[in-house]
Write an enzyme that holds these catalytic residues in place. Structure first.
Site, PDB file in Angstrom:
ATOM      1  CE  LYS A 104     -48.205  32.278  20.112  1.00 49.33           C
ATOM      2  NZ  LYS A 104     -46.957  32.775  20.715  1.00 49.33           N
TER       3      LYS A 104
ATOM      4  CG  ASP B  34     -46.462  32.254  24.121  1.00 50.38           C
ATOM      5  OD1 ASP B  34     -46.342  33.203  24.919  1.00 50.38           O
ATOM      6  OD2 ASP B  34     -45.803  32.162  23.062  1.00 50.38           O
TER       7      ASP B  34
ATOM      8  CD  GLU C 214     -43.448  30.817  25.068  1.00 54.88           C
ATOM      9  OE1 GLU C 214     -43.576  29.568  25.056  1.00 54.88           O
ATOM     10  OE2 GLU C 214     -43.169  31.477  24.053  1.00 54.88           O
TER      11      GLU C 214
ATOM     12  CD  GLU D  29     -41.467  34.951  22.391  1.00 56.46           C
ATOM     13  OE1 GLU D  29     -41.903  33.829  22.708  1.00 56.46           O
ATOM     14  OE2 GLU D  29     -41.924  35.603  21.452  1.00 56.46           O
TER      15      GLU D  29
ATOM     16  CG  ASP E 206     -34.749  35.234  20.010  1.00 58.67           C
ATOM     17  OD1 ASP E 206     -35.905  34.999  19.626  1.00 58.67           O
ATOM     18  OD2 ASP E 206     -33.888  35.791  19.288  1.00 58.67           O
TER      19      ASP E 206
ATOM     20  CG  HIS F  37     -38.559  32.489  20.645  1.00 58.64           C
ATOM     21  ND1 HIS F  37     -38.111  33.604  19.963  1.00 58.64           N
ATOM     22  CD2 HIS F  37     -39.879  32.378  20.341  1.00 58.64           C
ATOM     23  CE1 HIS F  37     -39.118  34.149  19.295  1.00 58.64           C
ATOM     24  NE2 HIS F  37     -40.192  33.430  19.502  1.00 58.64           N
TER      25      HIS F  37
HETATM   26 MG   LIG Z   1     -43.741  32.883  22.682  1.00 64.23          MG
END
Ligand SMILES: [Mg+2]
Length: 433
Positions: free
Chosen positions: A219, A248, A274, A301, A324, A351
């Protein structure tokens, strides 16, 4: 067989207590499911199970939306539905009054996904097949009939979709053997949650490496750019230069900010960034993609429907499409996006950071890789390692890949005891909180 009821359940797991699943925007998620059970008449018939994933507060709204869809399904004959699943999905998305609170987006669309997927689960169980095999067994003409081409035909026509599916037919058996032998390639997210301290991230990286993972996601989008760089440095120290590292941002940045924040992170050789910005900002993604190439831009997502995906592809705004299973309106709309992605040559990396999402997307990825994708390389399914024990048929991941699921159904039937204990707010897990 007649459908006699759809039960809607509010199921929540208290994951915020450990910060599992935390990112720059969603700092305390309680992984939750707005859960739909389709019940049929008769003695011990199979039931269909579907869910929409949320992260806690608001799950009750999606549950209410499932209840609002109930009248469109109860009383229908299952074989009639199974004979034209495209028409069935459209009865939910085109309801003349319910569509006003979408259309095809937000809580009502997530509820649609839960119900559509529950009926697909039912069909797969009745046919005795895992969902991916059910789809692979459908003739291309039937696959095309699943799709709602309204709003799509400027980018993909039914004839083009049919041609794409027919083109893949000669490779199908060989591709299925590759997946049966090596599994569906995965990448791991659960070593890099933003709320974890450095020692935890190091330990989880080592465990994932030992388990055979070669692709890792971290992240980003911390308050200070130096924090992202320090975390990326730590990840690279643990996984080395050769392995794949994704980043992400979970929509944290404005367009210019995303470009500025990614420039210094290029030193860590990220495979993709992402959700750099709002999932609705098609032109913003295109601007970011142009500015930071060769770093790829990924999103999906929270891309709410096939129309936004179409524009992302048309604008060359993304390099990776992250479908997703329950943000899009269920299997039908996912199939539409898989075919769009194939036409535009964009790899699909589903995702799965959420409860039940790994269980769902393994089927979608298997279908994509066998019957749709132009090639197999660089297509990896997300893997997050928690909450699988609550499912009747949990995923099996070995050496960094999903084993092809073989149990009949769509995979998200949750154990009855788990549902009871995690019912919000009356279940034992919440009563003792
Ligand atoms: Mg994500």
């Amino acid at each position: 067989m007649k459908i006699v009821d759809i039960a809607a359940e509010d199921i929540r797991f208290p994951t915020s207590r450990t910060l599992a699943g935390s990112d720059a925007m969603h700092t305390d998620p309680d992984y939750s499911a707005a859960y739909a059970v389709v019940r049929c008449e008769g003695t011990s018939p199979p039931s269909g199970h579907g869910l929409a994933f949320t992260i806690g507060r608001g799950n009750e709204i999606v549950v209410r939306a499932i209840e609002s869809l109930r009248a469109l399904v109860v009383g229908r004959d299952t074989e009639e539905l199974f004979a034209d699943m495209g028409a069935f999905a459209r009865t939910l998305t085109h309801d003349s009054q319910l569509r006003w609170i979408g259309p095809e987006k937000g809580a009502i669309h997530m509820a649609t996904a839960a119900v559509v997927n529950a009926v697909w689960d039912l069909m797969a169980k009745v046919r005795g097949l895992p969902l991916w095999r059910l789809l692979v067994a459908m003739p291309p003409e039937e696959i095309v009939r699943l799709i709602d081409f309204r709003y799509l035909s400027d980018a993909l026509t039914p004839a083009e979709a049919l041609a794409l599916l027919r083109d893949r037919m000669p490779d199908r058996a060989a591709r299925e053997r590759i997946l049966a032998d090596g599994g569906i390639p995965a990448y791991i997210t659960s070593a890099g949650w933003i709320g974890y301290d450095d020692a935890t991230v190091r330990r989880l990286c080592r465990e994932a490496l030992a388990a055979g993972f070669t692709r890792f996601k971290m992240k980003v989008g911390a308050d200070a750019p130096e924090q992202d760089a320090a975390r990326a440095h730590l990840l690279r120290e643990e996984i080395g230069a050769e392995r794949v590292l994704m980043m992400d941002a979970n929509q944290r940045w404005d367009v210019g900010e995303a470009i500025d924040r990614m420039r210094p992170l290029a030193a860590f050789d990220p495979w993709w960034i992402e959700e750099p910005t709002s999932p609705d900002d098609v032109l913003g993604h295109a601007a970011i993609a142009r500015a930071i190439a060769p770093i790829r831009v990924a999103t999906g997502e929270m891309v709410q429907n096939r129309v936004v995906f179409k524009q992302l592809f048309q604008a060359r705004a993304i390099d990776v499409a992250q479908i997703d299973a329950c943000r899009l309106g269920g299997v039908n709309e996912v199939v539409a996006v898989l075919l769009l992605a194939a036409k535009f040559g964009v790899p699909v990396c589903p995702h799965a950071g959420g409860v039940g999402l790994c269980e769902y997307v393994q089927h979608l990825a298997a279908f994509d890789l066998i019957a749709v994708a132009p090639r197999l390389e660089e297509r990896w399914v997300e893997f997050a390692d928690h909450l699988h024990e609550h499912f009747v048929q949990p995923i099996a991941v070995e050496r960094g890949a999903y084993r092809l699921p073989e149990a009949p159904g769509y995979g998200v039937e949750m154990r009855a005891a788990s549902r009871r204990e995690h019912t919000f707010p009356s279940g034992s897990v919440w009563a003792t909180a």
